[in-house]
Design an enzyme around this catalytic site. Structure first.
Site, short mmCIF file in Angstrom:
data_model
loop_
_atom_site.label_atom_id
_atom_site.label_comp_id
_atom_site.label_asym_id
_atom_site.label_seq_id
_atom_site.Cartn_x
_atom_site.Cartn_y
_atom_site.Cartn_z
N ASN A 10 2.65 -6.86 8.64
CA ASN A 10 2.96 -5.47 8.28
C ASN A 10 2.33 -4.59 9.35
OD1 ASN A 10 3.45 -3.00 7.11
ND2 ASN A 10 1.92 -3.23 5.49
N LYS A 12 2.66 -1.46 9.85
CA LYS A 12 2.35 -0.09 9.43
C LYS A 12 2.84 0.91 10.50
CE LYS A 12 -1.30 -2.03 6.62
NZ LYS A 12 -2.64 -1.92 6.02
N HIS A 95 3.69 -1.06 -1.36
CA HIS A 95 2.39 -1.27 -0.72
C HIS A 95 1.39 -0.23 -1.23
CE1 HIS A 95 -0.69 -1.48 2.41
NE2 HIS A 95 -0.23 -2.68 2.69
N GLU A 97 -0.71 1.57 0.16
CA GLU A 97 -0.75 2.82 0.93
C GLU A 97 0.41 3.73 0.51
OE1 GLU A 97 -2.90 0.51 4.61
OE2 GLU A 97 -0.79 1.02 4.77
N GLU A 167 -2.39 -7.79 -3.16
CA GLU A 167 -3.21 -7.08 -2.19
C GLU A 167 -4.28 -6.28 -2.91
OE1 GLU A 167 -1.07 -6.33 1.83
OE2 GLU A 167 -0.82 -4.65 0.49
N GLY A 173 -7.75 -3.18 5.14
CA GLY A 173 -8.27 -2.38 6.23
C GLY A 173 -9.76 -2.13 6.17
N SER A 213 -7.02 -8.08 4.79
CA SER A 213 -7.88 -8.59 5.86
C SER A 213 -7.69 -10.08 6.11
CB SER A 213 -9.35 -8.24 5.58
OG SER A 213 -9.52 -6.84 5.49
#
Length: 251
Positions: A10, A12, A95, A97, A167, A173, A213
């Protein structure tokens, strides 16, 4: 069981179209003999050039989001019809985010999953808990709820084709990673809820990824857990050598 592992990057909001093409051209030969399915989740603007660059290779392309409507007054959005026209293979949906910064809900995730199947796209559906939720001990309940809403109204055949990515938000991150045991525990919860909803055959078929991660140093340990079928990889998927090692985790 015969579930093929997936290493899905991904990217991003990273890489121009030129940088993306250079990346996949450098990656192609390195992953040509991989046992895992190789997926790159690239920005919308990179999709046409990356699709062309990966022709004849085993690298598949994912979009990072989509709208549930086919067309309309939705400035800045991209539809399933548009992605299908570009022959995208996968689309990442829900996701954390997107949920955190762009007001995605479990209900909009469900709408997008239905739209993905309508246009022949395989959804990679993201679920996961925050640090507070983990500390409060509600991880299993929350993830079960997210999975149930995401899959609402889907057929058993559609669910077999879907991919779910666990996730933990606190591991994205941050450099923190769920231990392989923690990740396995939640992926097993996800497979159990699929079995309750759709039966054992579907639960045995669906692929469940871990994201948060993932890197070359922990990929093999994570991917070899019984209910983890690969990874949704963030930062490490932006580096050719690192992503190559994740894809070839078993070599």
């Amino acid at each position: 069981m015969g579930r093929v592992k997936i290493a899905a990057g991904n990217w991003k909001m990273n890489k121009t179209a030129k940088e993306a093409v250079e990346f996949v051209q450098a990656l192609k030969d390195k992953v040509a003999g991989a046992d895992a399915e190789v997926v790159t989740g690239v920005p919308f603007v990179c999709i046409p050039s990356v699709k062309k660059a990966v022709e004849g290779s085993n690298i598949k392309v994912a979009a990072q989001n989509m709208h549930w409507e086919e067309n309309g007054a939705f400035t800045g959005e991209v539809s399933g019809a548009m992605l299908a026209d570009l022959e995208v293979n996968y689309v990442i949906i829900g996701h954390s985010e997107r949920r955190q910064y762009f007001a995605e809900t479990d209900e909009t995730v469900n709408k997008k999953v239905h739209a993905a199947f309508k246009y022949g796209l395989k959804p990679i559906i993201c679920v996961g808990e925050s640090l507070t939720q983990r500390e409060q001990g509600v991880t299993a309940e929350l993830v079960r709820y997210q999975v149930k809403i995401a899959l609402l109204g889907l057929s058993a055949e559609q669910v077999k084709e879907a991919v779910i990515a666990y996730e933990p938000i606190w591991a994205i991150g941050t450099g923190k990673t769920a231990t392989s045991e923690q990740a396995q525990e939640v992926c097993a919860v996800i497979r159990k809820v699929i079995e309750e909803l759709y039966g054992k055959d579907v639960a045995d078929a669906i692929r469940i990824l871990y994201g948060g991660s993932v890197k070359a140093s922990n990929a093999a340990e994570l991917f070899n857990m019984s209910d983890i079928d690969g990874g949704l990889v963030g930062g490490a998927s932006l580096q050719v050598d690192e992503f190559d090692k994740i894809v070839n985790y078993n070599k």
